[in-house]
Write a protein that holds these residues in place. Structure first.
Motif, mmCIF file in Angstrom:
data_model
loop_
_atom_site.group_PDB
_atom_site.id
_atom_site.type_symbol
_atom_site.label_atom_id
_atom_site.label_comp_id
_atom_site.label_asym_id
_atom_site.label_seq_id
_atom_site.Cartn_x
_atom_site.Cartn_y
_atom_site.Cartn_z
ATOM 1 N N LYS A 1 -53.820 19.298 20.901
ATOM 2 C CA LYS A 1 -55.153 19.283 20.286
ATOM 3 C C LYS A 1 -55.558 20.632 19.705
ATOM 4 C CE LYS A 1 -58.818 17.696 22.299
ATOM 5 N NZ LYS A 1 -59.582 16.810 21.450
ATOM 6 N N ARG B 1 -56.861 22.719 21.738
ATOM 7 C CA ARG B 1 -58.158 22.806 22.438
ATOM 8 C C ARG B 1 -58.252 24.131 23.187
ATOM 9 N NH1 ARG B 1 -61.672 18.590 24.505
ATOM 10 N NH2 ARG B 1 -62.570 18.982 26.563
ATOM 11 N N SER C 1 -60.828 13.652 23.959
ATOM 12 C CA SER C 1 -60.677 12.803 22.779
ATOM 13 C C SER C 1 -59.379 13.167 22.043
ATOM 14 C CB SER C 1 -61.892 12.981 21.876
ATOM 15 O OG SER C 1 -62.159 14.355 21.695
ATOM 16 N N ASN D 1 -58.251 13.843 19.142
ATOM 17 C CA ASN D 1 -58.334 14.425 17.801
ATOM 18 C C ASN D 1 -57.882 15.887 17.873
ATOM 19 O OD1 ASN D 1 -60.837 14.543 19.454
ATOM 20 N ND2 ASN D 1 -61.363 16.124 17.968
ATOM 21 N N SER E 1 -64.179 13.031 16.364
ATOM 22 C CA SER E 1 -63.414 12.273 17.357
ATOM 23 C C SER E 1 -62.829 11.011 16.721
ATOM 24 C CB SER E 1 -64.323 11.885 18.524
ATOM 25 O OG SER E 1 -64.773 13.050 19.156
ATOM 26 N N GLU F 1 -68.779 9.662 22.289
ATOM 27 C CA GLU F 1 -68.209 9.915 23.601
ATOM 28 C C GLU F 1 -69.209 9.587 24.715
ATOM 29 O OE1 GLU F 1 -68.519 11.965 21.140
ATOM 30 O OE2 GLU F 1 -66.645 13.004 20.679
HETATM 31 MG MG MG Z 1 -63.700 15.822 22.155
#
Ligand code: MG
Ligand code: AMP
Length: 364
Positions: free
Chosen positions: A58, A60, A145, A147, A153, A182
């Motif tokens: 991700k 992230r 999520s 994405n 998302s 979400e």
């Molecule tokens: Mg998210």
């Protein structure tokens, strides 16, 4: 890496069809799967290796913790230290469903899942495929999520594929997610209930059960430091298409005026403009509608007609919200003017996402 897609009818599937996904998770791999809110990117919540792969795929930030998804209350007992009685009742009322609740984390959950926090965010999804997948695995799934970080998302498997193809081995495709935003994240702590992120469970519905529930607000001076809950997700830009977003909050008349003035301002810069709106017929001049560099896009599903019942509308806007934001990218739009909606019911979650995505907010 080749990204395989398995199609599963959420109303008619067999556990056998989940076997490949189950084998991958048992081997510390990660799999994208449908939930009622958005698609999740799941890995074993007990596996540091798998969770590291999720952060990597991700992009992230490693200080943004993940939600752990479970299929029954027995599984909850295996990942948290205590289940206070009031929280057990909250689970029984809202699970399975789009409510994420913070618990004191047990040592079985590696620190990487919670980004070092001593709380773990848990939810039991209601999507039949998600529930069956976790139940059959017998392992809780850490899943943000599915994405790329900072992008809208994913509410369809194709959104996941567009963001993560080549980075993950498998996507379970069960069509569109029907909530579309979400989960609501809530912290019930020493008798205080604070919504850290509005989402699929409405504040109105939570209030019937927790009359004193508050919305977490950075500027809320009444919350003492002790009760200020950690919300790492708040720091980051979210849900953004590549285009710059200008969110307009006010009456329809105000929106129409702003569209006219912003269109005038930006067309001289030769920008491709998008207008994300919920109205089938509102009054904007024909030179804007006929401008080939200006695209009108529905905010939410095409039939979210604002003239009918408010709550039905908000649900449909939520359901199609992220698809609309992704459509902005498909149309190569540089700048998008977005209509703000009422914050009633799920509209609160929609406005939370739009404000996070916006680079500019214009209020009446
Ligand atoms: Mg998210
Ligand atoms: P996502 O799954 O990507 O939609 O994001 C999960 C959200 O839950 C993020 O906003 C996180 O910051 C939040 N979250 C997850 N775990 C915790 C936790 N232990 N405490 C506070 N917030 C959390």
């Amino acid at each position: 890496m080749l990204t395989k897609i398995i199609r599963l009818d959420p109303l008619n599937f067999s556990i056998k069809q989940l076997q490949e996904a189950i084998d991958l998770i048992r081997n510390d791999e990660i799999v994208a799967f449908p939930t009622e809110t958005v698609y999740g990117l799941g890995g074993s919540a007990f596996s540091e290796t798998a969770v590291r792969k999720i952060y990597e795929a991700k992009g992230r930030p490693s200080d943004n913790p993940m939600i752990v998804h479970i299929s029954d209350l027995e599984m909850l007992s295996s990942i948290v230290n205590v289940i206070p009685e009031n929280i057990r009742k909250l689970c029984e009322r809202f699970w399975p469903g789009p409510l994420t609740i913070l618990f004191e984390k047990s040592e079985k959950i590696p620190d990487i899942v919670t980004a070092g926090l001593n709380t773990v965010a848990v939810r039991m999804p209601s999507h039949p495929v998600a529930l069956a997948f976790i139940k059959e695995l017998g392992i809780p799934l850490a899943a943000p999520s599915a994405n790329l970080s900072s992008r809208p998302s994913p509410t369809k498997a194709e959104h996941v594929f567009n963001d993560l193809q080549g980075k993950i081995p498998l996507i379970i495709d069960s069509g569109s997610c029907n909530v579309g935003v979400e989960s609501t994240v809530i912290d019930v702590h020493k008798g205080h209930s604070v919504v850290l992120r509005p989402g699929g469970v409405n504040l109105e519905d939570l209030k019937c059960y927790l009359p004193k529930v508050e919305i977490f607000n950075n500027k809320n001076k009444e919350l003492s430091d002790e009760f200020k809950p950690p919300t790492p997700g708040l720091k980051y830009r979210h849900y953004s298409p590549k285009a710059e977003i200008i969110l307009i909050e006010g009456s329809i008349k105000f929106l129409e005026e702003k569209i006219v003035s912003l269109h005038f301002k930006y067309r001289t810069q030769k920008k491709r403009i998008g207008i994300l709106h919920t109205h089938k017929n509102f009054q904007i001049p024909s030179d804007i509608i006929n401008d080939p560099k200006c695209k009108m896009i529905y905010l939410g599903l095409r039939d979210s007609n604002i003239d009918s019942d408010d709550s039905i509308n908000a649900d449909k806007i939520a359901e199609g919200l992220f698809s609309s934001l992704r459509e902005v990218d498909n149309q190569n739009i540089d700048l998008v003017i977005v209509e703000g909606i009422s914050e009633k019911k799920i509209g609160l979650a929609v406005m939370n996402r739009l404000r996070k995505a916006a680079s500019k907010i214009i209020k009446e």
